[in-house]
Design an enzyme around this catalytic site. Structure first.
Site, PDB file in Angstrom:
ATOM      1  N   TRP A 185       0.823  -1.211   0.000  1.00 27.23           N
ATOM      2  CA  TRP A 185       0.000   0.000   0.000  1.00 27.23           C
ATOM      3  C   TRP A 185       0.861   1.267   0.000  1.00 27.23           C
ATOM      4  O   TRP A 185       0.344   2.365  -0.166  1.00 27.23           O
ATOM      5  CB  TRP A 185      -0.935   0.020   1.210  1.00 27.23           C
ATOM      6  CG  TRP A 185      -0.249  -0.246   2.506  1.00 27.23           C
ATOM      7  CD1 TRP A 185       0.428   0.657   3.288  1.00 27.23           C
ATOM      8  CD2 TRP A 185      -0.143  -1.510   3.163  1.00 27.23           C
ATOM      9  NE1 TRP A 185       0.937   0.042   4.386  1.00 27.23           N
ATOM     10  CE2 TRP A 185       0.601  -1.291   4.347  1.00 27.23           C
ATOM     11  CE3 TRP A 185      -0.606  -2.800   2.878  1.00 27.23           C
ATOM     12  CZ2 TRP A 185       0.895  -2.332   5.232  1.00 27.23           C
ATOM     13  CZ3 TRP A 185      -0.313  -3.812   3.763  1.00 27.23           C
ATOM     14  CH2 TRP A 185       0.421  -3.582   4.905  1.00 27.23           C
ATOM     15  N   GLU A 209      -5.306   1.030   6.347  1.00 26.67           N
ATOM     16  CA  GLU A 209      -5.321   1.582   7.702  1.00 26.67           C
ATOM     17  C   GLU A 209      -6.345   0.856   8.578  1.00 26.67           C
ATOM     18  O   GLU A 209      -6.080   0.580   9.738  1.00 26.67           O
ATOM     19  CB  GLU A 209      -5.639   3.085   7.674  1.00 26.67           C
ATOM     20  CG  GLU A 209      -4.558   3.933   7.034  1.00 26.67           C
ATOM     21  CD  GLU A 209      -3.209   3.806   7.725  1.00 26.67           C
ATOM     22  OE1 GLU A 209      -3.172   3.500   8.930  1.00 26.67           O
ATOM     23  OE2 GLU A 209      -2.184   3.995   7.045  1.00 26.67           O
ATOM     24  N   GLY A 268      -9.922 -10.471  13.994  1.00 28.86           N
ATOM     25  CA  GLY A 268     -10.358  -9.930  15.288  1.00 28.86           C
ATOM     26  C   GLY A 268     -10.911  -8.515  15.179  1.00 28.86           C
ATOM     27  O   GLY A 268     -10.963  -7.941  14.101  1.00 28.86           O
ATOM     28  N   TYR A 269     -11.322  -7.981  16.336  1.00 30.16           N
ATOM     29  CA  TYR A 269     -11.895  -6.627  16.393  1.00 30.16           C
ATOM     30  C   TYR A 269     -12.904  -6.434  15.250  1.00 30.16           C
ATOM     31  O   TYR A 269     -12.704  -5.627  14.350  1.00 30.16           O
ATOM     32  CB  TYR A 269     -10.804  -5.558  16.332  1.00 30.16           C
ATOM     33  CG  TYR A 269      -9.826  -5.654  17.464  1.00 30.16           C
ATOM     34  CD1 TYR A 269     -10.127  -5.110  18.712  1.00 30.16           C
ATOM     35  CD2 TYR A 269      -8.613  -6.306  17.307  1.00 30.16           C
ATOM     36  CE1 TYR A 269      -9.233  -5.211  19.769  1.00 30.16           C
ATOM     37  CE2 TYR A 269      -7.722  -6.423  18.355  1.00 30.16           C
ATOM     38  CZ  TYR A 269      -8.038  -5.864  19.576  1.00 30.16           C
ATOM     39  OH  TYR A 269      -7.149  -5.975  20.619  1.00 30.16           O
ATOM     40  N   TYR A 322      -6.647   9.537  13.457  1.00 29.41           N
ATOM     41  CA  TYR A 322      -5.503   8.826  12.888  1.00 29.41           C
ATOM     42  C   TYR A 322      -5.751   8.446  11.417  1.00 29.41           C
ATOM     43  O   TYR A 322      -4.930   8.738  10.540  1.00 29.41           O
ATOM     44  CB  TYR A 322      -5.239   7.567  13.733  1.00 29.41           C
ATOM     45  CG  TYR A 322      -4.289   6.634  13.069  1.00 29.41           C
ATOM     46  CD1 TYR A 322      -2.926   6.862  13.122  1.00 29.41           C
ATOM     47  CD2 TYR A 322      -4.750   5.528  12.347  1.00 29.41           C
ATOM     48  CE1 TYR A 322      -2.039   6.015  12.480  1.00 29.41           C
ATOM     49  CE2 TYR A 322      -3.879   4.684  11.709  1.00 29.41           C
ATOM     50  CZ  TYR A 322      -2.524   4.926  11.779  1.00 29.41           C
ATOM     51  OH  TYR A 322      -1.666   4.105  11.130  1.00 29.41           O
ATOM     52  N   ASP A 334       0.631   7.007  15.257  1.00 32.91           N
ATOM     53  CA  ASP A 334       0.193   5.678  15.701  1.00 32.91           C
ATOM     54  C   ASP A 334       1.066   5.260  16.890  1.00 32.91           C
ATOM     55  O   ASP A 334       1.845   6.069  17.410  1.00 32.91           O
ATOM     56  CB  ASP A 334       0.275   4.664  14.551  1.00 32.91           C
ATOM     57  CG  ASP A 334       1.708   4.301  14.219  1.00 32.91           C
ATOM     58  OD1 ASP A 334       2.625   5.077  14.607  1.00 32.91           O
ATOM     59  OD2 ASP A 334       1.937   3.248  13.608  1.00 32.91           O
ATOM     60  N   CYS A 342      13.437   2.032  16.582  1.00 34.94           N
ATOM     61  CA  CYS A 342      13.012   2.425  17.928  1.00 34.94           C
ATOM     62  C   CYS A 342      11.887   1.489  18.366  1.00 34.94           C
ATOM     63  O   CYS A 342      10.744   1.888  18.580  1.00 34.94           O
ATOM     64  CB  CYS A 342      12.570   3.892  17.913  1.00 34.94           C
ATOM     65  SG  CYS A 342      12.538   4.618  19.553  1.00 34.94           S
ATOM     66  N   CYS A 361      19.488   1.482  19.552  1.00 30.36           N
ATOM     67  CA  CYS A 361      20.076   2.829  19.695  1.00 30.36           C
ATOM     68  C   CYS A 361      21.475   2.894  19.089  1.00 30.36           C
ATOM     69  O   CYS A 361      21.879   3.943  18.580  1.00 30.36           O
ATOM     70  CB  CYS A 361      20.131   3.233  21.166  1.00 30.36           C
ATOM     71  SG  CYS A 361      18.513   3.258  21.945  1.00 30.36           S
ATOM     72  N   THR A 402      -7.988  -7.971  24.158  1.00 30.13           N
ATOM     73  CA  THR A 402      -7.371  -6.867  24.898  1.00 30.13           C
ATOM     74  C   THR A 402      -7.932  -6.758  26.317  1.00 30.13           C
ATOM     75  O   THR A 402      -7.184  -6.600  27.274  1.00 30.13           O
ATOM     76  CB  THR A 402      -7.613  -5.531  24.145  1.00 30.13           C
ATOM     77  OG1 THR A 402      -7.245  -5.733  22.791  1.00 30.13           O
ATOM     78  CG2 THR A 402      -6.778  -4.420  24.735  1.00 30.13           C
TER      79      THR A 402
END
Ligand code: SF4
Length: 358
Positions: free
Chosen positions: A28, A41, A85-86, A124, A142, A196, A203, A307
Site C-alpha cells: 500500500w 489503515e 479480530g476486532y 488517525y 500511531d 526504535c 540505539c 485486549t
C-alpha cells in the site's frame, strides 16, 4: 510546539536518509488511491503488519474498488475478515463503503472535516488518508510514532492520556515535512517498527542517537510511560454443538458486542468455571429440552486472549437423531458445507479446524 527550521531539517534529513535505505516494501506504500489507503489503515489498526498483509492483498483482489466492497454481501465481508479480530472494524468498514458509494459518489472526502464524519474514521485514519492519498500536511501518530516521539524528546507524560497524546501530536505536527508528508509519516512508522522498537530499541545503529533526549538521559527503558494497566475480565463460555446427520445448529450473534453478526454455537456463559454436571443441571441447559441430555464428546479447554477479556471455552458435542425441536431464539440449521461459508470468532474457528470441519 515549534522547532526552528534547522532542527527540523536535520531530523528530517536523517530520517529520510535512513528510510531510503531501509524502508519496508509494503503493497500500500506509495498508493494515492484513498480507498486502498483507507483499507490498509482499517486492516492494520491493532494488527501486526505481518498478519494484516495477507488480508490486505485478499481484500484488494476480491474488492478492487470501493463499489465492489460496498455491494458485497455482509456475511461475505465478515467471512473475509475472519481471524483478524476486532470485528467492529469490519462492520464499520462495510457500512462506510456503502456510505461513500451512496452519498459521496464513491469518492472519499479530501478534507479532515469530511473524513471524520464517516463511521470508523478517527483522527488517525483521517490524517493517513489526507497525507498518503492527497499529500496534505497532516502528521499520522500511531503507536510507533508515540513511542519514537516520547523517547526522542524525553516526554514523561503518559502516552495513553489525552494530554500525552495531544503533546505528542503537537511535536509530530511541528516536525512534519510539509512538502512530503506521506514520506515523512511512513518513514516515522517504519523507524518505530524497525529501530526504535517497543523492546530493546536499536540505539547503537540509530541515526537520531546524538539528539535523542531519551538516549542521552538513559531513559529508553522507561519511556514511553503508560498510565493504565489493562484489566482483563475472564469469561467462561460453554458452546453446544448439536449435530444430526449432515445438519448442525448455529446462531448469529445479535448482541452489540465484539462478535456482533458473527456465527457461533448455542452458548451458555458462566461467571466462574463450572463442572459439566452442574452445567447440564442448569436451567439454561434444560431450556434446550433435548432428549439425550449428555454430550458424546467434551472438548479440552480453548483459550483466547483479547485486549480486555480472557475467554475460557469448552465445546460439548452431541450426536442427536433430530435437532428440529431444540429451543433457542435465532438458531438455524446448516449443513457442514454451509458451515464453511460462515464467519466465526477465532476461538470457534480454532475448534472447527482442529476437528476437521474446515
Ligand atoms: S536513540 Fe534509541 S531511543 Fe532514541 S530514537 Fe534512536 S532508537 Fe529510539
Amino acid at each position: 510546539m515549534y522547532y526552528c527550521g534547522a532542527m527540523r531539517k536535520t531530523f528530517t534529513q536523517k530520517l529520510f536518509r535512513w528510510y531510503s535505505l531501509y524502508k519496508r516494501n509494503l503493497p500500500w506504500i506509495g498508493s494515492n488511491d484513498p480507498y486502498k489507503v483507507w483499507l490498509s489503515e482499517v486492516i492494520l489498526q491493532q494488527t501486526r503488519v505481518e498478519q494484516g498483509l495477507s488480508y490486505y492483498q485478499k481484500f484488494v483482489k476480491k474488492y478492487p474498488d470501493i463499489q465492489q466492497l460496498a455491494n458485497a454481501p455482509h456475511d461475505e465481508v465478515m467471512k473475509m475478515w475472519e481471524g483478524l479480530g476486532y470485528y467492529s472494524r469490519a462492520r464499520n468498514m462495510h457500512s462506510t463503503a456503502k456510505q461513500v458509494v451512496e452519498e459521496l459518489n464513491s469518492s472519499f472526502p479530501d478534507t479532515y472535516e469530511g473524513l471524520i464524519q464517516l463511521k470508523g474514521i478517527g483522527q488517525y485514519t483521517a490524517h493517513a488518508i489526507l497525507s498518503y492519498a492527497y499529500k496534505k500536511p497532516f502528521a499520522v501518530v500511531d503507536g510507533n510514532v508515540l513511542r519514537v516521539m516520547a523517547r526522542y524528546f524525553g516526554i514523561r507524560e503518559p502516552i495513553d492520556t489525552p494530554k500525552g497524546k495531544t503533546l505528542i501530536q503537537q511535536h509530530a505536527d511541528s516536525l512534519l515535512d510539509k512538502k512530503e508528508p506521506d514520506v515523512f509519516n511512513q518513514a516515522m512508522m517504519d523507524f518505530g517498527a524497525l529501530i526504535c522498537k517497543p523492546r530493546q530499541p536499536d540505539c547503537e545503529n540509530c541515526p537520531l542517537q546524538k539528539s535523542c533526549a531519551g538516549y542521552q538521559q538513559e531513559l529508553t527503558d522507561i519511556l514511553p510511560v503508560k498510565s493504565k494497566k489493562i484489566k482483563r475480565q475472564t469469561r467462561y463460555l460453554h458452546f453446544f454443538v448439536f449435530r444430526a446427520g449432515e445438519k448442525i445448529l448455529v446462531e448469529q450473534r445479535i448482541a452489540n458486542d465484539i462478535w456482533k453478526n458473527l456465527y457461533q454455537f448455542p452458548v451458555i456463559e458462566t461467571s466462574k468455571n463450572v463442572s459439566s454436571k452442574s452445567l447440564m443441571e442448569s436451567e439454561d441447559y434444560q431450556a434446550f429440552r433435548i432428549k439425550n441430555p449428555l454430550p458424546v464428546i467434551t472438548s479440552p479447554i480453548f483459550k483466547q486472549q483479547l485486549t480486555h477479556q480472557q475467554l475460557i471455552c469448552r465445546f460439548y458435542i452431541f450426536d442427536l437423531k433430530s435437532i428440529d425441536k431444540i429451543k433457542r431464539s435465532g438458531v438455524k440449521q446448516v449443513t457442514f458445507t454451509q458451515l464453511k461459508q460462515l464467519a466465526f470468532p477465532g476461538v470457534i474457528r480454532d475448534f472447527l479446524k482442529i476437528n476437521d470441519y474446515f
